[in-house]
Design an enzyme around this catalytic site. Structure first.
Site, PDB file in Angstrom:
ATOM      1  N   LYS A 295       0.836  -1.197   0.000  1.00  0.00           N
ATOM      2  CA  LYS A 295       0.000   0.000   0.000  1.00  0.00           C
ATOM      3  C   LYS A 295       0.873   1.249   0.000  1.00  0.00           C
ATOM      4  CE  LYS A 295      -3.903  -1.855   2.712  1.00  0.00           C
ATOM      5  NZ  LYS A 295      -4.946  -1.691   1.689  1.00  0.00           N
ATOM      6  N   ARG A 369     -10.256 -11.683   2.063  1.00  0.00           N
ATOM      7  CA  ARG A 369     -11.103 -12.760   1.548  1.00  0.00           C
ATOM      8  C   ARG A 369     -10.405 -14.117   1.678  1.00  0.00           C
ATOM      9  NH1 ARG A 369     -11.458  -9.611  -4.053  1.00  0.00           N
ATOM     10  NH2 ARG A 369     -11.290  -7.918  -2.537  1.00  0.00           N
TER      11      ARG A 369
HETATM   12  N1  BES Z   1      -8.052  -3.819   4.466  1.00  0.00           N
HETATM   13  C1  BES Z   1      -8.253  -3.391   3.133  1.00  0.00           C
HETATM   14  C2  BES Z   1      -9.545  -2.622   2.928  1.00  0.00           C
HETATM   15  C3  BES Z   1      -9.661  -1.309   3.646  1.00  0.00           C
HETATM   16  C4  BES Z   1      -9.303  -0.140   3.012  1.00  0.00           C
HETATM   17  C5  BES Z   1     -10.157  -1.255   4.927  1.00  0.00           C
HETATM   18  C6  BES Z   1      -9.410   1.067   3.678  1.00  0.00           C
HETATM   19  C7  BES Z   1     -10.264  -0.041   5.590  1.00  0.00           C
HETATM   20  C8  BES Z   1      -9.907   1.109   4.969  1.00  0.00           C
HETATM   21  C9  BES Z   1      -8.278  -4.614   2.227  1.00  0.00           C
HETATM   22  O1  BES Z   1      -7.502  -5.690   2.618  1.00  0.00           O
HETATM   23  C10 BES Z   1      -7.733  -4.172   0.903  1.00  0.00           C
HETATM   24  O2  BES Z   1      -6.603  -3.823   0.848  1.00  0.00           O
HETATM   25  N2  BES Z   1      -8.575  -4.207  -0.110  1.00  0.00           N
HETATM   26  C11 BES Z   1      -8.179  -3.829  -1.429  1.00  0.00           C
HETATM   27  C12 BES Z   1      -8.726  -4.858  -2.364  1.00  0.00           C
HETATM   28  C13 BES Z   1      -8.218  -4.750  -3.763  1.00  0.00           C
HETATM   29  C14 BES Z   1      -6.745  -5.049  -3.824  1.00  0.00           C
HETATM   30  C15 BES Z   1      -8.994  -5.722  -4.608  1.00  0.00           C
HETATM   31  C16 BES Z   1      -8.776  -2.452  -1.715  1.00  0.00           C
HETATM   32  O3  BES Z   1      -9.897  -2.180  -1.286  1.00  0.00           O
HETATM   33  O4  BES Z   1      -8.101  -1.657  -2.358  1.00  0.00           O
HETATM   34 MN    MN Z   2      -5.481  -5.504   1.980  1.00  0.00          MN
END
Ligand code: BES
Ligand code: MN
Ligand code: ZN
Length: 520
Positions: A295, A369
């Protein structure tokens, strides 16, 4: 945690209270007890209201007035109730929260809240009094354990609020109602503590130990699967997520068997269909860096909250056990830390989930997931639940859709949705129904494995394709709801009953669901 305010109910004001809290109706008219106090104060409250024209008794408006000697209190807080017909339990909770914040901001030790019920409200006086107290308790939360005490003595000592007495003719009934609310609030506070806790302190092993300690003490059976056991059982998707971290993953299963006295489905006992539990499943990623699909740096510290779903499950079971709810509940949380390292799982890897389905990893940041799918499979196969709700801070995409206000609810059963919708209204924790669809399930099929962990449409519909992925792991016709709480587990700013930071979202919602629809 800082010391909590002592809450009590009484038919008369606490003798040594220094602050009175009274109510005004919309338009500014004082309620009976407020008018009586005004008389004792020589009309000072009424003249304050005249001078402060801005105060119109709107819901949550507050005005504080210093009182003359002989009025019985040093000061009074006048609180606007707003329109009587809008005063439901949630409205009173919000007033309670607002009152607590205001009392903490003025110099007072002990307050008496003089409750008068306007006509035409939706609630009884006892319900209103209990809800006011619940609002005070819910807002009475601070995560300040890492702040050093001020040892220098530099700061001026101001009074700290230590007690709030709610003065009501229905004090006994209110007290009885509040007992359950108190247990529930402790569950909410536990969930907030877990969400706010930092990732160098809260990681899978330490988290599992906390759950065992907190819930074991209340008679919940807590079972911990360590990484070796998980490997033996085949938690391939979950284990892949945890591989990059020195801190190995864990699964924690919590069983509360409240329908058969103290005995439940002990080892070997086959539960009958009627005894089948309801299951709550939580994502517990104690820190989500994104892994190799890392990230961006900005805001990454917030990803200590990526275990908010699991915290809600733990808080919920704590609340149910504390009030000895007559229901069989099983909770399961999948705990892992998603880190980049030479041992991490990679984009392109194919992993084998507990269900036997293979998954192509296209993005290591779509890790939630992978943790959830194994937990879903495990709990269905071991406990055969009659209903499943999972909670997860699963996608940024749900925040694009719903912001911070609503959690997304993906539900495969209309009856379960109507129960959830009722619980949502009753708790004030908002849900918006989102679609499950064959098309989203199709999108998650891989060319080289059974499934892939990323949809084909980039960010478009990302919360829906994530739900579609999970749906591949629901066996048979079990009613199932997936709650994407990425936007609601962590509040960006203060709310009446929730200070910013970990919100404990889901605990009150699901407590209502269980108490109203699943207890025997
Ligand atoms: N934990 C994150 C989602 C999230 C984002 C929670 C902001 C709280 C605040 C999750 O694991 C994630 O990174 N999701 C990705 C999925 C994508 C790579 C398909 C996302 O939402 O960008
Ligand atoms: Mn994630
Ligand atoms: Zn995550």
């Amino acid at each position: 945690m800082t010391k909590q305010v002592v809450l009590s109910f009484s038919k008369s004001a606490k003798p040594k209270s220094d602050t009175a809290v009274v109510f005004a109706m919309e338009g500014g008219a004082l309620t009976d007890q407020a008018a009586a106090l005004d008389k004792k104060a020589g009309g000072l409250i009424a003249s304050a209201l005249r001078v402060r024209e801005g105060f119109k008794g709107k819901h949550g408006d507050v005005l504080s007035v210093i009182l003359p000697k002989g009025a019985g209190f040093d000061q009074v807080l006048v609180v606007g109730m707003g329109a009587a017909e809008k005063l439901d339990v949630i409205a009173f909770e919000n007033l309670g929260g607002k009152i607590l914040t205001t009392l903490k901001s003025i110099s007072t030790e002990s307050a008496s809240l003089l409750l008068d019920m306007p006509k035409n409200t939706k609630t009884s006086e006892a319900e209103a009094a209990s809800a006011l107290a619940a609002g005070v308790r819910l807002r009475d939360y601070n995560f300040d354990k890492y702040k050093s005490k001020d040892l220098s003595g530099d700061r001026k000592k101001s009074k700290t609020l230590s007690s709030v007495t709610i003065v009501t003719t229905a004090s006994a009934k209110a007290q009885a109602l509040f007992k359950d609310e108190e247990a529930l609030a402790q569950g909410v506070h536990l969930a907030r503590d877990l969400v706010n806790e930092v990732a160098n302190v809260l990681y899978p092993q330490s988290y599992a130990a906390i759950i065992k300690k907190e819930l074991g003490a209340l008679g919940v059976q807590v079972e911990i699967l360590d990484d070796k056991k998980m490997e033996k059982l085949g938690f391939g998707a979950h284990l892949a997520v945890g591989m990059g971290s020195i801190r190995p993953p864990r699964v924690v299963i919590m069983r509360w068997n409240g329908t058969s006295g103290a005995t439940g489905s002990g080892k070997g006992a086959k539960p009958s269909k009627a005894d089948a539990p309801i299951a709550f499943v939580g994502k517990g990623v104690t820190f989500d860096t994104g892994g190799i699909s890392i990230k961006p740096a900005a805001g990454m510290e917030e990803m200590k909250m990526d275990m908010g779903g699991s915290a809600a499950v733990v808080g919920l079971i704590r609340a149910l056990a504390a009030r000895k709810a007559k229901v069989n509940v099983v909770g399961i949380v999948g705990l892992a830390e998603n880190m980049p390292s030479d041992r991490s799982y990679r984009p392109g890897d194919i992993v084998k989930s507990l269900s036997g389905k293979t998954i192509e990893v296209l993005n290591t940041d779509a890790e939630g997931r992978l943790v959830l799918c194994d937990a879903l499979t495990y709990i269905q196969r071991t406990d055969k639940p009659k209903m499943i709700v999972d909670l997860a801070t699963l996608t940024g995409a749900i925040m694009v859709a719903l912001g911070y206000e609503y959690a997304g609810a993906f539900v495969n059963d209309d009856k379960l949705w109507s129960q959830l919708s009722n619980a949502s209204t009753a708790s004030g924790e908002k849900l918006w129904r989102m679609p499950l669809d064959e098309a989203y399930r199709e999108e998650m099929k891989s060319k080289v494995a059974d499934l892939q962990n990323l949809g084909n449409l980039g960010r478009y519909g990302g919360a829906c394709s994530a739900a579609g992925f999970l749906e591949h792991f629901i066996e048979g016709k079990t009613p199932w709801a997936h709650l994407d709480i990425a936007g609601t587990a962590w509040w960006k700013s203060d709310k009446p009953t929730v200070p910013k930071g970990g919100s404990g979202f889901g605990v009150r919602l699901l407590y209502k669901l269980v108490m109203d629809h699943y207890c025997v």
